[in-house]
Design a protein around this motif. Structure first.
Motif, mmCIF file in Angstrom:
data_model
loop_
_atom_site.group_PDB
_atom_site.id
_atom_site.type_symbol
_atom_site.label_atom_id
_atom_site.label_comp_id
_atom_site.label_asym_id
_atom_site.label_seq_id
_atom_site.Cartn_x
_atom_site.Cartn_y
_atom_site.Cartn_z
ATOM 1 N N TYR A 1 0.691 -1.496 0.330
ATOM 2 C CA TYR A 1 0.167 -0.051 0.006
ATOM 3 C C TYR A 1 0.917 1.161 0.135
ATOM 4 O O TYR A 1 1.859 1.234 0.953
ATOM 5 C CB TYR A 1 -0.677 -0.213 1.186
ATOM 6 N N PHE B 1 -2.479 3.849 4.033
ATOM 7 C CA PHE B 1 -2.052 2.500 5.430
ATOM 8 C C PHE B 1 -2.698 3.588 6.602
ATOM 9 O O PHE B 1 -2.670 3.350 6.846
ATOM 10 C CB PHE B 1 0.064 2.597 5.475
ATOM 11 N N ILE C 1 1.549 -5.196 3.477
ATOM 12 C CA ILE C 1 1.129 -5.488 5.116
ATOM 13 C C ILE C 1 1.775 -7.557 5.017
ATOM 14 O O ILE C 1 1.383 -7.816 3.380
ATOM 15 C CB ILE C 1 -0.481 -5.313 4.819
#
Length: 153
Positions: free
Chosen positions: A74, A79, A147
């Motif tokens: 991301y 984020f 992530i």
């Protein structure tokens, strides 16, 4: 608060922030330090509270893992928007494209634990700045967050 909180005994914190004292509750700081630790905002060490919201952020990432794609990268902006939507108490840690000392510490901690991977893509136009640390592989510039890690499996 930022770096000025380091080195302040918990009992002296109220002297610096008299607005935190609830009327008739002289032991508010004792309650505050226990709840702050329990909620993952930092750790108690002797008479000092060391802010590091990494446990809180990790819990949020695990709790809302259905909203995140594991192993997806991301933008740091995406984020931060996700993080602030789930932890509005961290909003003041993000000012323009600068990240506070303790949120920077938390993100580096999560990076080291492989919960997230902080990335810097040189050609990306929007650069975010963590508090500078020459002692870490992520010195200050980030553009993306991946992530992932065993914590989500």
């Amino acid at each position: 608060q930022d770096i000025e909180i380091l080195g302040v005994k918990i009992s002296d914190y109220i002297k610096m922030n008299p607005g935190l004292v609830r009327e008739g509750n002289k032991n508010f700081y004792l309650q505050w330090r226990l709840w702050a630790s329990f909620l993952g905002f930092g750790n108690l060490h002797k008479s000092y509270f060391i802010p590091n919201p990494a446990p809180r952020i990790k819990d949020i990432l695990i709790y809302f893992k259905e909203e995140l794609d594991i192993n997806k990268t991301y933008t740091f902006n995406e984020f931060c928007l996700f993080l602030i939507s789930k932890c509005p108490d961290l909003k003041s840690c993000v000012q323009e494209n600068k990240i506070s000392v303790f949120l920077s510490l938390a993100l580096r901690t999560l990076h080291d634990q492989k919960v997230i991977t902080l990335e810097y893509h040189q050609d990306y136009p929007t650069i975010w700045f963590l508090e500078k640390s020459n002692l870490h592989s992520i010195v200050d510039q980030v553009t993306h967050v991946k992530i992932g890690g065993g914590v989500f499996e």
